[in-house]
Structure formats: structure tokens, C-alpha cells
Write a protein that holds these residues in place. Structure first.
Motif, PDB file in Angstrom:
ATOM      1  N   ALA A 174      28.277  54.226   7.547  1.00  0.00           N
ATOM      2  CA  ALA A 174      28.176  55.672   7.344  1.00  0.00           C
ATOM      3  C   ALA A 174      26.828  56.186   7.806  1.00  0.00           C
ATOM      4  N   LYS A 175      26.829  57.457   8.195  1.00  0.00           N
ATOM      5  CA  LYS A 175      25.589  58.180   8.496  1.00  0.00           C
ATOM      6  C   LYS A 175      25.273  59.093   7.320  1.00  0.00           C
ATOM      7  N   PHE A 176      24.058  58.983   6.799  1.00  0.00           N
ATOM      8  CA  PHE A 176      23.648  59.886   5.728  1.00  0.00           C
ATOM      9  C   PHE A 176      22.991  61.153   6.278  1.00  0.00           C
ATOM     10  N   ASP A 177      22.751  61.147   7.580  1.00  0.00           N
ATOM     11  CA  ASP A 177      22.157  62.304   8.253  1.00  0.00           C
ATOM     12  C   ASP A 177      22.675  62.298   9.683  1.00  0.00           C
ATOM     13  N   THR A 218      27.184  74.311   1.751  1.00  0.00           N
ATOM     14  CA  THR A 218      27.155  73.049   1.008  1.00  0.00           C
ATOM     15  C   THR A 218      28.007  71.980   1.672  1.00  0.00           C
ATOM     16  N   ALA A 219      28.847  72.377   2.651  1.00  0.00           N
ATOM     17  CA  ALA A 219      29.696  71.390   3.328  1.00  0.00           C
ATOM     18  C   ALA A 219      28.859  70.384   4.103  1.00  0.00           C
ATOM     19  N   SER A 249      44.805  49.595   4.703  1.00  0.00           N
ATOM     20  CA  SER A 249      43.429  50.075   4.821  1.00  0.00           C
ATOM     21  C   SER A 249      43.433  51.480   5.413  1.00  0.00           C
ATOM     22  N   THR A 250      42.625  52.361   4.836  1.00  0.00           N
ATOM     23  CA  THR A 250      42.529  53.723   5.350  1.00  0.00           C
ATOM     24  C   THR A 250      41.077  54.164   5.410  1.00  0.00           C
ATOM     25  N   VAL A 251      40.784  54.986   6.402  1.00  0.00           N
ATOM     26  CA  VAL A 251      39.496  55.673   6.503  1.00  0.00           C
ATOM     27  C   VAL A 251      39.806  57.145   6.734  1.00  0.00           C
ATOM     28  N   THR A 252      39.334  57.984   5.827  1.00  0.00           N
ATOM     29  CA  THR A 252      39.551  59.427   5.932  1.00  0.00           C
ATOM     30  C   THR A 252      38.210  60.118   6.095  1.00  0.00           C
ATOM     31  N   CYS A 253      38.065  60.908   7.142  1.00  0.00           N
ATOM     32  CA  CYS A 253      36.818  61.624   7.404  1.00  0.00           C
ATOM     33  C   CYS A 253      37.094  63.125   7.426  1.00  0.00           C
ATOM     34  N   GLY A 254      36.258  63.871   6.729  1.00  0.00           N
ATOM     35  CA  GLY A 254      36.399  65.314   6.687  1.00  0.00           C
ATOM     36  C   GLY A 254      35.300  65.994   7.489  1.00  0.00           C
ATOM     37  N   TYR A 307      32.378  64.368   4.450  1.00  0.00           N
ATOM     38  CA  TYR A 307      32.727  63.242   3.578  1.00  0.00           C
ATOM     39  C   TYR A 307      33.428  62.150   4.372  1.00  0.00           C
ATOM     40  N   LYS A 308      33.409  60.961   3.787  1.00  0.00           N
ATOM     41  CA  LYS A 308      34.158  59.826   4.309  1.00  0.00           C
ATOM     42  C   LYS A 308      34.702  59.054   3.123  1.00  0.00           C
TER      43      LYS A 308
END
Length: 303
Positions: free
Chosen positions: A176-179, A289-290, A32-37, A161-162
Motif C-alpha cells: 500500500a501507499k500511505f501517500d 476527506t476522501a 482472494s479479493t482486493v478492492t480499491c476505492g 481506501y484499499k
């Protein structure tokens, strides 16, 4: 710029090889992986920081990577969080980013997990540059500032991103947070692809089913817009491999894309552009846009 889900599919492939072997993924080989940018200011410039949480039966780790200005090189730090290494759950490391010392502090001794590799409460991970916390993860914020003896960032980091790989039989959950200014949401994808009935799929957010897809064998790819806290969120799905491949050999892909925020007037300032008139040390190398967050959920069905 319009959002293209298939383009996202091609560039957002899972960050690590989830298949430890070429055989179908099982409970023993699943990773399992979670990658957050994130984008944050380090050494005077806006840079990408990638945080990767990774877990399988034998290992649990956290990796942090800071991009060079050109984006072709990563300055990285890996932290092993194995359950028998309690001492490693609180610590300190530093990395040199193009001649600048970036300090990393963490405390995961009391961290709470809900089955995935990323904790959801009672922890902190802090990146510090020149006594400024340029990236802070977790809810132990006061403890982080006290230990690092550093101030909050002048310009807050932005998560853009996530990506998460989830392994299960029928139900796949993420958060996740959309805002950035709003709360985190519980997202669950459930499916029924075996049995006498036609295959179906449900997507719920915060316990409310917002999307139901019947006759999934004909609608294995699609998209729909839903409202989450009065904000439109585009949902794309591709579950072809669930229906037409053996378990563990392919994944379903779900993309959650909130509508882009309105562009602010030219008179407003976000504090991240170069401004020689006031001696600002911050220089932007990326476009705005990021700030448009996107969630990629890779759902692997295993027996």
C-alpha cells in the motif's frame, strides 16, 4: 474528525462472500479479493470508482464500478482474466454513465503477480472520458496513453481506501501507499498462535518489525502508532477469531490509517471545486476527506 476503528470495522466488511459455502474456508474455497476505492472526475463531476480484483482456484476477474451522482447505483464492467483466455488479457469495453461514454482499456498480458489477485507490475488499466485518462492503474503508463490516444487527467484520481482478503497459515502480506507522492510499502503480518509458547504477533513494514505483541490472548485487540517514512501511521488490530474460533471461520482485521494531512490555506486551489468564473467543467460532490487513505487487511487463517 476522529477515526473510529470499530466504525470502520462495521462499514468495511469484505466486499464479496469469501465463503463459497458455510463450511470453514479452505485452500479450495478461498477467494482472494482486493478492492480499491478512488475518486476521479467523470462527466464533469467527482465520482467514486471501485476496482475489484478477485481470484480463486477456478476464476480470476477484474470488475470496475462507477457510482452515480447520488451514489445509489453502479455502472459496472467485468473482465474475466482466466489463464486459458489469453485474448481477454488485452481488451476494450465501454460503459454508459448517465449518458456519458466511459471507455476502459487494459493490457495484462505481461502482468506480474505475487500470489494475490492484483498485479504489481507490467500492466495498465485505463478509464477514459472525452479523450482524458481519468483513472490509470499500473506502471505501463506510456503504453496506456499511446493506445488510448488520450491525455492525462487535469485533476488526478485519488485513492482513498484499499481492502484486501488474504488467506494463509501464519504470514499475511499486502502492499500500500500511505501517500500518493511516495513509494509503495510492503506490509507483512506474522503470527504464532499454536505451540508451547504464548501466542505472539509481528507487524513489519518494508522488512522492519515495527509492532510486536506478546501474550496475544490478552491483547487480541489494540492499536499503536508507528512512523513510516517519517509519517505517523495508526495501526489497529482485532485477532479475536484467530485465538477463539476454528481456522477458516473468522478473520483477523488490521487497519492502517496515516495521519490526516494538514488543511491547506483558503487561497490554494486543487482544481476540483465548482468555479463558474473561469468556466471550469468540474464540480465537487464530495468533501476533501476522501484523500485520507485507509488500508483494511482481512487475514484469514486456514490449515
Amino acid at each position: 474528525m476522529a477515526f473510529h476503528p470499530m466504525r470502520a470495522y462495521s462499514v468495511a466488511n469484505p466486499p464479496l462472500a469469501e465463503k463459497i459455502t458455510e463450511d470453514p474456508v479452505t485452500n479450495k474455497t478461498a477467494q482472494s479479493t482486493v478492492t480499491c476505492g478512488y475518486q476521479t472526475h467523470i462527466a464533469g463531476y467527482l465520482r467514486n470508482v471501485t476496482v475489484l480484483w478477485c481470484r480463486n482456484l477456478m476464476n480470476h476477474s477484474l470488475s470496475i464500478m462507477v457510482n452515480s451522482l447520488e451514489g445509489d447505483y453502479h455502472y459496472s464492467c467485468k473482465i474475466d482474466l482466466k489463464p486459458w483466455h489469453f485474448w481477454s488479457k488485452k481488451g476494450y469495453k465501454s460503459i454508459d454513465v448517465e449518458g456519458n461514454l466511459v471507455e476502459i482499456y487494459w493490457d495484462l498480458r505481461s502482468a506480474k503477480f505475487s500470489g494475490g489477485p492484483e498485479p504489481y507490475a507490467d500492466y495498465y488499466v485505463a478509464l477514459v472520458w472525452e479523450e482524458e485518462v481519468v483513472l490509470l492503474l499500473g506502471d505501463y503508463k506510456k503504453k496506456a496513453y499511446k493506445r488510448t490516444k488520450s491525455r492525462p487527467a487535469i485533476v488526478e484520481a485519488i485513492q482513498f481506501y484499499k481492502k484486501e482478503n488474504v488467506f494463509a497459515k501464519k504470514s499475511f502480506a499486502t502492499r500500500a501507499k500511505f501517500d500518493d507522492k511516495k513509494r509503495e510499502h510492503d506490509i507483512v503480518v506474522e503470527s504464532s498462535t499454536n505451540g508451547p509458547k504464548d501466542p505472539e504477533m509481528w507487524i513489519s513494514i518494508d522488512g522492519i518489525v515495527l509492532i510486536q505483541v506478546k501474550n496475544l490472548q490478552w491483547k487480541f485487540r489494540g492499536n499503536q502508532t508507528v512512523l513510516v517514512d517519517k509519517q505517523p501511521v495508526q495501526v489497529f488490530w482485532d485477532v479475536h477469531d484467530w485465538l477463539f474460533s476454528s481456522p477458516g471461520t473468522g478473520h483477523g482485521l488490521f487497519i492502517f490509517k496515516p495521519s490526516a494531512p494538514e488543511v491547506e490555506s483558503e487561497g490554494s486551489s486543487q482544481g476540483c471545486d465548482s468555479d463558474n468564473s473561469n468556466g471550469s467543467r468540474y464540480h465537487s460532490t464530495k468533501s476533501s476527506t476522501a484523500s485520507e487513505f485507509c488500508l483494511f487487511l482481512y487475514a484469514w487463517k486456514i490449515e
